[in-house]
Design a protein around this motif. Structure first.
Motif, short mmCIF file in Angstrom:
data_model
loop_
_atom_site.label_atom_id
_atom_site.label_comp_id
_atom_site.label_asym_id
_atom_site.label_seq_id
_atom_site.Cartn_x
_atom_site.Cartn_y
_atom_site.Cartn_z
N THR A 169 83.09 60.67 -88.88
CA THR A 169 82.37 61.92 -89.06
C THR A 169 82.91 62.77 -90.21
O THR A 169 84.07 62.66 -90.61
N GLN A 170 82.04 63.63 -90.70
CA GLN A 170 82.46 64.73 -91.55
C GLN A 170 83.46 65.58 -90.76
O GLN A 170 83.43 65.60 -89.53
N PHE A 171 84.35 66.26 -91.44
CA PHE A 171 85.34 67.07 -90.73
C PHE A 171 84.67 68.24 -90.01
O PHE A 171 83.58 68.69 -90.37
N PHE A 172 85.30 68.71 -88.99
CA PHE A 172 84.84 69.83 -88.17
C PHE A 172 86.09 70.49 -87.61
O PHE A 172 87.20 69.97 -87.72
N PHE A 173 85.93 71.65 -86.96
CA PHE A 173 87.09 72.34 -86.40
C PHE A 173 86.97 72.62 -84.90
O PHE A 173 87.97 72.73 -84.21
N ASP A 174 85.77 72.72 -84.41
CA ASP A 174 85.56 72.94 -82.97
C ASP A 174 85.37 71.58 -82.30
O ASP A 174 84.38 70.89 -82.58
N PRO A 175 86.28 71.16 -81.44
CA PRO A 175 86.13 69.85 -80.79
C PRO A 175 84.80 69.70 -80.06
O PRO A 175 84.27 68.58 -79.95
N GLU A 176 84.26 70.80 -79.55
CA GLU A 176 82.99 70.71 -78.82
C GLU A 176 81.85 70.26 -79.74
O GLU A 176 80.89 69.64 -79.27
N VAL A 177 81.95 70.58 -81.02
CA VAL A 177 80.95 70.12 -81.98
C VAL A 177 80.91 68.60 -82.00
O VAL A 177 79.84 67.99 -81.97
N PHE A 178 82.08 67.99 -82.04
CA PHE A 178 82.14 66.52 -82.04
C PHE A 178 81.63 65.95 -80.73
O PHE A 178 80.87 64.97 -80.72
N LEU A 179 82.04 66.53 -79.61
CA LEU A 179 81.65 65.98 -78.31
C LEU A 179 80.15 66.04 -78.09
O LEU A 179 79.54 65.09 -77.57
N ARG A 180 79.51 67.14 -78.53
CA ARG A 180 78.05 67.23 -78.43
C ARG A 180 77.39 66.18 -79.33
O ARG A 180 76.40 65.55 -78.94
N TYR A 181 77.96 65.99 -80.51
CA TYR A 181 77.42 65.00 -81.44
C TYR A 181 77.55 63.59 -80.87
O TYR A 181 76.60 62.80 -80.93
N ARG A 182 78.70 63.28 -80.30
CA ARG A 182 78.91 61.97 -79.70
C ARG A 182 77.88 61.70 -78.61
O ARG A 182 77.34 60.59 -78.51
N ASP A 183 77.58 62.70 -77.81
CA ASP A 183 76.57 62.56 -76.76
C ASP A 183 75.19 62.27 -77.36
O ASP A 183 74.44 61.43 -76.85
N ARG A 184 74.85 62.98 -78.43
CA ARG A 184 73.54 62.78 -79.05
C ARG A 184 73.44 61.40 -79.70
O ARG A 184 72.38 60.76 -79.67
N VAL A 185 74.54 60.94 -80.29
CA VAL A 185 74.56 59.60 -80.89
C VAL A 185 74.31 58.55 -79.81
O VAL A 185 73.51 57.62 -79.99
N ALA A 186 74.99 58.69 -78.68
CA ALA A 186 74.81 57.74 -77.57
C ALA A 186 73.38 57.79 -77.04
O ALA A 186 72.77 56.75 -76.76
N ALA A 187 72.85 59.00 -76.91
CA ALA A 187 71.48 59.16 -76.38
C ALA A 187 70.45 58.55 -77.32
O ALA A 187 69.36 58.16 -76.88
N ALA A 188 70.79 58.47 -78.62
CA ALA A 188 69.87 57.87 -79.60
C ALA A 188 69.94 56.35 -79.59
O ALA A 188 69.25 55.70 -80.38
N GLY A 189 70.77 55.77 -78.72
CA GLY A 189 70.87 54.32 -78.62
C GLY A 189 71.74 53.69 -79.69
O GLY A 189 71.64 52.49 -79.94
N ILE A 190 72.62 54.48 -80.29
CA ILE A 190 73.50 53.98 -81.33
C ILE A 190 74.79 53.48 -80.69
O ILE A 190 75.48 54.24 -80.00
N LYS A 191 75.12 52.21 -80.91
CA LYS A 191 76.25 51.59 -80.22
C LYS A 191 77.56 51.66 -80.99
O LYS A 191 78.62 51.44 -80.42
N ALA A 192 77.51 51.92 -82.28
CA ALA A 192 78.73 51.93 -83.09
C ALA A 192 79.69 53.02 -82.61
O ALA A 192 79.27 54.08 -82.13
#
Length: 281
Positions: A169-192
């Protein structure tokens, strides 16, 4: 819970001083046995004068750990990039970070007529050359050129389906930003695998300007933390270390076991983070 692992990113030097800084950092960081060290492209990709290939080849011999080379669609024609990939494979560099890249001097991206239009095409072509381990980029707060996060994830899935093994990922500072993104990636059916990219704050003022260009939010509490603190102050380094350790600890509690550190060719702060990761978990 598994012990975390990490990879490091460096950029090709442009001056004698930055060359010395890079090799000093590499010598100090390699003993921590990162999963790999990636070498970025300069502005405009592997344009004339860019030394990504040379740095990657030397580092592969000296760093005693796997090396990943960045490749961008703007770097050359299809055949030039495929030949570069073949050269990397023959030189035992088996990991590529495949990116679209940006054309220097242009506000909007325009694909090369003789090249790959987007990173998913580059990924698919690399997989035809050899069985590369391929990382691609992900943007937790959206790419500046994306019209929506849904479109961003749609394109990310194309890269994963083309053969990408990992999303850094691009850098970020709020860990919750990453965790929400990870959830959306999984929900989109992306396995990587989704790997958080973490940026040491070496100079808060410069970082905020860079973050604005990257569409990365900087939480208000960080502005308050660094208020009146100069980059050369020891307090600045202590605050930067605190930020990184908080990010890693929070993400590790949520099952994140791999981190990518954008070193900026600096060794002191990154070295302490690497030592902490290796000993604290």
């Amino acid at each position: 819970m598994s012990k975390p692992n990490f990879s490091l990113e460096v950029f090709p030097p442009k001056t004698a001083a930055t060359t010395l800084s890079l090799w000093k950092a590499s010598q100090e960081l390699a003993p921590f046995k990162p999963e790999f060290i990636s070498v970025t492209c300069g502005a405009g990709g592997n344009a004339p004068g860019d030394t990504t290939k040379e740095v990657a080849l030397v580092m592969a011999q000296q760093a005693h750990c796997p090396v990943a080379a960045h490749m961008t669609c703007v770097s050359g024609s299809r055949e030039e990039l495929l030949q570069l990939a073949r050269d990397y494979w023959q030189s035992n560099i088996r990991h590529i970070v495949a990116l679209r890249g940006d054309m220097p001097g242009q506000e909007r991206y325009t694909p090369r007529a003789d090249g790959f239009a987007y990173a998913d095409e580059l990924v698919a072509a690399l997989k035809e050359v050899a069985d590369f381990d391929i990382s691609v980029a992900g943007y937790p707060e959206g790419h500046p050129d994306s019209s929506s996060m849904d479109k961003e994830l749609e394109y990310l899935k194309k890269k994963a389906d083309a053969g990408a093994n990992r999303i850094i990922t691009q850098f970020f500072f709020d860990p919750e930003v990453f965790l929400r993104y990870r959830d959306r990636v999984a929900a989109a059916g992306i396995k990587a695998e989704v790997v958080p990219g973490l940026l040491p704050v070496l100079n808060f003022k410069k970082m905020t300007a860079f973050a604005a260009r990257c569409q990365t939010s900087v939480p208000e509490f960080l502005h308050k933390m660094f208020e009146g603190v100069e980059a050369e102050d020891i307090d600045h380094r202590l605050l930067a270390m605190n930020i990184l350790s908080h990010q890693i600890t929070r993400l590790h509690t949520e099952g994140v076991n791999f981190f990518h550190l954008y070193t900026l060719n600096e060794s002191m702060l990154t070295r302490h983070v690497c030592r902490w990761i290796r000993s604290a978990f």
